[in-house]
Design a protein around this motif. Sequence first.
Motif, short mmCIF file in Angstrom:
data_model
loop_
_atom_site.label_atom_id
_atom_site.label_comp_id
_atom_site.label_asym_id
_atom_site.label_seq_id
_atom_site.Cartn_x
_atom_site.Cartn_y
_atom_site.Cartn_z
N ASN A 15 -4.19 -11.78 8.23
CA ASN A 15 -4.74 -11.65 6.88
C ASN A 15 -4.30 -10.35 6.23
OD1 ASN A 15 -6.12 -14.07 6.83
ND2 ASN A 15 -8.11 -13.15 6.39
N LEU A 16 -4.24 -9.30 7.02
CA LEU A 16 -3.85 -7.99 6.49
C LEU A 16 -2.44 -8.04 5.90
CD1 LEU A 16 -4.42 -4.97 6.11
CD2 LEU A 16 -3.51 -4.60 8.41
N VAL A 17 -1.52 -8.71 6.57
CA VAL A 17 -0.16 -8.84 6.05
C VAL A 17 -0.19 -9.52 4.68
CG1 VAL A 17 2.10 -9.93 6.39
CG2 VAL A 17 0.92 -8.86 8.33
N ASP A 18 -0.99 -10.58 4.54
CA ASP A 18 -1.07 -11.28 3.26
C ASP A 18 -1.70 -10.39 2.19
OD1 ASP A 18 0.03 -13.64 4.33
OD2 ASP A 18 -1.93 -14.28 5.08
N THR A 19 -2.68 -9.59 2.57
CA THR A 19 -3.28 -8.64 1.64
C THR A 19 -2.25 -7.63 1.16
OG1 THR A 19 -5.45 -8.86 2.69
CG2 THR A 19 -5.09 -6.89 1.36
N GLY A 133 -2.65 1.73 6.31
CA GLY A 133 -3.25 2.21 7.55
C GLY A 133 -2.38 3.04 8.45
N SER A 134 -1.09 3.10 8.20
CA SER A 134 -0.20 3.85 9.08
C SER A 134 1.08 4.22 8.34
CB SER A 134 0.15 3.03 10.33
OG SER A 134 1.06 3.73 11.16
N SER A 135 1.67 5.34 8.74
CA SER A 135 2.94 5.77 8.17
C SER A 135 4.12 5.36 9.04
CB SER A 135 2.95 7.29 8.01
OG SER A 135 2.81 7.92 9.28
N TYR A 136 3.82 4.75 10.21
CA TYR A 136 4.91 4.43 11.14
C TYR A 136 4.78 3.05 11.78
CZ TYR A 136 1.48 5.47 14.77
OH TYR A 136 0.35 5.45 15.56
N HIS A 137 3.60 2.42 11.71
CA HIS A 137 3.38 1.12 12.35
C HIS A 137 3.14 0.04 11.31
CE1 HIS A 137 0.66 -2.11 13.80
NE2 HIS A 137 1.45 -2.08 14.84
N ALA A 138 3.71 -1.17 11.56
CA ALA A 138 3.49 -2.31 10.67
C ALA A 138 3.38 -3.59 11.49
CB ALA A 138 4.63 -2.44 9.66
N TYR A 139 2.55 -4.52 10.98
CA TYR A 139 2.47 -5.86 11.56
C TYR A 139 3.54 -6.74 10.92
CZ TYR A 139 -2.01 -4.56 13.60
OH TYR A 139 -2.99 -3.94 14.34
N ILE A 140 4.14 -7.61 11.73
CA ILE A 140 5.15 -8.55 11.25
C ILE A 140 4.67 -9.96 11.59
CG2 ILE A 140 7.55 -9.29 11.36
CD1 ILE A 140 7.26 -6.49 10.25
N SER A 169 15.05 -13.76 8.40
CA SER A 169 13.98 -13.29 7.53
C SER A 169 13.19 -12.16 8.18
CB SER A 169 13.04 -14.46 7.19
OG SER A 169 11.90 -14.00 6.50
N ILE A 170 12.86 -12.33 9.45
CA ILE A 170 12.11 -11.31 10.17
C ILE A 170 12.94 -10.04 10.33
CG2 ILE A 170 11.09 -10.74 12.42
CD1 ILE A 170 10.27 -13.70 12.61
N ALA A 171 14.20 -10.20 10.70
CA ALA A 171 15.07 -9.03 10.89
C ALA A 171 15.22 -8.24 9.60
CB ALA A 171 16.43 -9.47 11.41
N ARG A 172 15.37 -8.94 8.48
CA ARG A 172 15.51 -8.25 7.19
C ARG A 172 14.24 -7.44 6.86
NH1 ARG A 172 17.99 -13.15 5.49
NH2 ARG A 172 16.00 -13.82 4.61
N GLU A 173 13.08 -8.04 7.16
CA GLU A 173 11.84 -7.32 6.87
C GLU A 173 11.72 -6.07 7.73
OE1 GLU A 173 7.04 -8.05 6.37
OE2 GLU A 173 8.18 -9.44 7.62
N VAL A 174 12.04 -6.20 9.02
CA VAL A 174 11.97 -5.04 9.90
C VAL A 174 12.96 -3.97 9.45
CG1 VAL A 174 12.38 -4.23 12.27
CG2 VAL A 174 11.11 -6.36 11.87
N ASP A 184 7.43 1.38 14.63
CA ASP A 184 6.59 0.72 15.63
C ASP A 184 6.06 -0.58 15.02
OD1 ASP A 184 5.02 0.33 17.95
OD2 ASP A 184 3.28 1.27 17.01
N PHE A 185 6.25 -1.71 15.73
CA PHE A 185 5.94 -3.01 15.14
C PHE A 185 5.14 -3.89 16.10
CE2 PHE A 185 9.74 -1.38 13.15
CZ PHE A 185 9.46 -1.55 11.80
N SER A 186 4.15 -4.60 15.53
CA SER A 186 3.38 -5.59 16.28
C SER A 186 3.64 -6.95 15.63
CB SER A 186 1.88 -5.26 16.24
OG SER A 186 1.61 -4.04 16.89
N PHE A 187 4.11 -7.89 16.43
CA PHE A 187 4.46 -9.22 15.94
C PHE A 187 3.29 -10.17 16.17
CE2 PHE A 187 8.36 -6.98 16.63
CZ PHE A 187 9.15 -7.35 15.56
N VAL A 188 2.85 -10.86 15.10
CA VAL A 188 1.61 -11.64 15.15
C VAL A 188 1.79 -13.03 14.55
CG1 VAL A 188 0.18 -9.56 15.04
CG2 VAL A 188 0.81 -10.72 12.92
#
Length: 442
Positions: A15-19, A133-140, A169-174, A184-188
């Motif tokens: 949900n956070l990604v969509d927000t 929430g972070s300057s270095y971590h993102a959810y994908i 698509s995922i690689a471009r976003e990262v 730093d990435f968490s894949f969900v």
Amino acid sequence: MANKLHIVSLGCTKNLVDTEVMMGKLQNFELTDKNDEADVIIVNTCGFIDAAKKESVNTVLSLHEARKDDSLLVMAGCLSERYQDELKEQMPEVDIFTGVGDYDKIDELLVEKKSRFSDEVYLIDGAERIVTGSSYHAYIKLSEGCNQTCSFCAIPSFKGKLKSRNLDSIAREVETLVKKGYWDFSFVSQDSSSYLRDQNIKDGLSLLIQRIELIEGVKSARILYLYPSTTTMSLLKNIAKSKIFHNYFDMPIQHINDDMLRIMKRGFGKEKTLELLNFMRSLPDSFVRTSFIVGHPGETQEMFDEMCDFARSFGFDRMNIFAYSDEETTSAHEMNDKINEETKVKRAEILGDIATECTGKSLEAEIGKTVNIVIDKESDEHEFLLSARELLWADEIDGEIYVNDRTDDESELQFGKIYKAKITQLVGNILTATVDNAPSKS
């Protein structure tokens, strides 16, 4: 249009990604924490279980009570999607309803001041996000929807079947996020280990690992929400071989009794579930997280006791405990042998205490170790303590470490940097650590 925005994201990290996509579409607005000053208020709701539904409704009503007379109140997301007709009728306080298909059209909805529910679930593909929430971590987000038929889960009824993003698509976003300083990435997803199975690719996560490892600037990654029957030994071995992906295993098993796993329609029984868990646990520096559901229809005291014994003895690092929520559109909703509310609450408390004990043991085992940490901010406890997390852990999920000292005090510690640190003690449920060198280059 006036330009102050107050936005609330409830529920899961998906949900956070969509927000964050909605925030990306509304960058002409000024974000405000004061909802009574906002011209637009958006609540991205959760509709998974009863407690989440109540939280979503109460949040919307609370925000309505304090808002300006000329503001717009938007109810978006899973709850809105799942109960769109009922909510439109029962919640006149809301100006705009939208579900899970139009996050990237939120700017249009505000201009039109109309509700909209698209037939297709929205899946990010190139949209700009405002990562929070972070300057270095993102959810994908890997995918939307789910092909599983778990007895207790209503998600497929309003999010549909599995729909995976393609690797490009995922690689471009990262790559885009790396250019902005994220490393730093968490894949969900709802079922990450089924990624690309809708495209007839059996082990899509292994392909993802290979692809992400090619992106310069990615230093750290983990995968959340593995599903037992779609998690392969090959995948686990590929995670173990990766120099970027941690041996971080988040696999909600929900139960361990064979009969209950069958009733829950989990696909795997106890033997194969244990095979996966034991292999995860055997890997160096592994971290194993799971979830259990208590009080599912048909759960006997003996079944519950077996789950407690297993949870206590296996050595999980973290556990989430949920009391069964009787959700319409699920097969469990139609089952007999329902467990009364008092028993469900009691069982959740018992297993919750075991989960607390297991977390404590996991934290105690860290004392004396030298680990990679990332410092996030000043702690809420004391101005001289810094709040950090072990790099292995998931962001804002697995705990906090207080950094209270360092051996080299010539330079100031920096937020968002990796440091080697020695874990010194456990105070309550929080570890303390001493940083002993300059930022790591890893």
